[in-house]
Design an enzyme around this catalytic site. Sequence first.
Site, PDB file in Angstrom:
ATOM      1  N   ASN A 119       0.818  -1.224   0.000  1.00 10.87           N
ATOM      2  CA  ASN A 119       0.000   0.000   0.000  1.00 10.87           C
ATOM      3  C   ASN A 119       0.844   1.264   0.000  1.00 10.87           C
ATOM      4  OD1 ASN A 119      -2.806  -0.570  -0.014  1.00 10.87           O
ATOM      5  ND2 ASN A 119      -2.643  -1.442   2.038  1.00 10.87           N
ATOM      6  N   ASP A 147     -11.342  -6.427  -1.891  1.00 14.12           N
ATOM      7  CA  ASP A 147     -12.495  -5.575  -1.580  1.00 14.12           C
ATOM      8  C   ASP A 147     -13.800  -6.301  -1.926  1.00 14.12           C
ATOM      9  OD1 ASP A 147     -10.842  -3.541  -0.683  1.00 14.12           O
ATOM     10  OD2 ASP A 147     -10.698  -2.592  -2.650  1.00 14.12           O
ATOM     11  N   ARG A 150     -14.524  -9.054   0.605  1.00 21.23           N
ATOM     12  CA  ARG A 150     -15.111  -8.508   1.839  1.00 21.23           C
ATOM     13  C   ARG A 150     -16.592  -8.198   1.624  1.00 21.23           C
ATOM     14  NH1 ARG A 150      -9.838  -4.920   3.318  1.00 21.23           N
ATOM     15  NH2 ARG A 150      -8.885  -6.462   4.700  1.00 21.23           N
TER      16      ARG A 150
END
Length: 307
Positions: A119, A147, A150
């Site tokens: 990141n 993402d 999730r």
Amino acid sequence: MKITVVGGGNVGATAAQRIAEKELANEVVLVDVVAGMPQGKSLDMYESAPVERFDSRMIGTQGYDETAGSDIVLITAGLARKPGMSRDDLLLKNTEIVQGITQEIAKRSPNSIIVMVTNPLDVMTYVAWKVSGFAKERVIGMAGVLDSARFRSFIAMELGVSVKDVSAFVLGGHGDTMVPLPRYSTVAGIPLPDLMDKATIDRIVDRTRNGGAEIVKLLGTGSAYYAPSASAVEMIESIVRDQKRILPCAVWLQGEYGQKDVFCGVPVKLGKKGIEQIIQIKLTPEEQKELDKSAQDVKENIAKLKL
Ligand code: A3D
């Protein structure tokens, strides 16, 4: 098949173990700056091979000679977020780290495909692409798979259904500006808006956007790694086995989705050549606005770098 994982921390080591257990490579090289650590972890993983019954050779090292000729390089090295720290705080430090690693990799594995995890994801993918000089099809960022995983988990929890029947669609940069698309997210083919009211969807979307921070807060130190490593390995598996999976990945856009000169998450076809196609769909004006904002955030961070 030879796969190098740079960064032997939580995400890197867990990814290396998953790669070995799935037998995606004959040789898995784990690189980290911490003396003895990648050697120790690799040996420990190899000692699990007779039990888990995989045949991958595991090599740990502080250098890069052992990585020469890798087909795929997964970069997970860098600092992880601490509670209260934003992904952007990591920007400059991790740029330096990723820049150095990419130079070593590009020299020794010029034909490899780089999968980025460090990141801030979209910007670090840009750094690796820029520094390596690789074709854009061979530098790919992992974020959308995590993402959307999730998002899928939260949908399954909410409805009390199997995660296997849930698929979800997420666009945009990793983090607070990601753009989950409920109308393209389905349970056994049924679009989400037919199954939940708007308030519930908004709550789940919000939890997805903050999914990383939720884990950071719970753990106290470090950030998520089981789902992130599984997500990176799903991308690697699609490349190694030439599965042509359609997965949301951060890729260099040249006009697709109205975005130019930016890494941003969109659905792509992943096969042995890396990104084989960018799948385009028509967005509503509202979705387009959100995506524009997400891409703009990434661009602003790219502009802060002196590469
Ligand atoms: P951590 O467990 O701290 O591991 C990072 C490892 O990198 C450590 O073992 C360091 O020693 C090593 N390292 C640092 N500098 C170098 C270097 N120059 N060369 C080789 N190794 C080095 O962190 P983690 O595994 O939890 O996370 C790793 C990175 O992935 C962080 O930047 C996270 O923010 C990021 N991450 C991204 C996602 C996404 O969804 C994009 C998810 C989870 C983690």
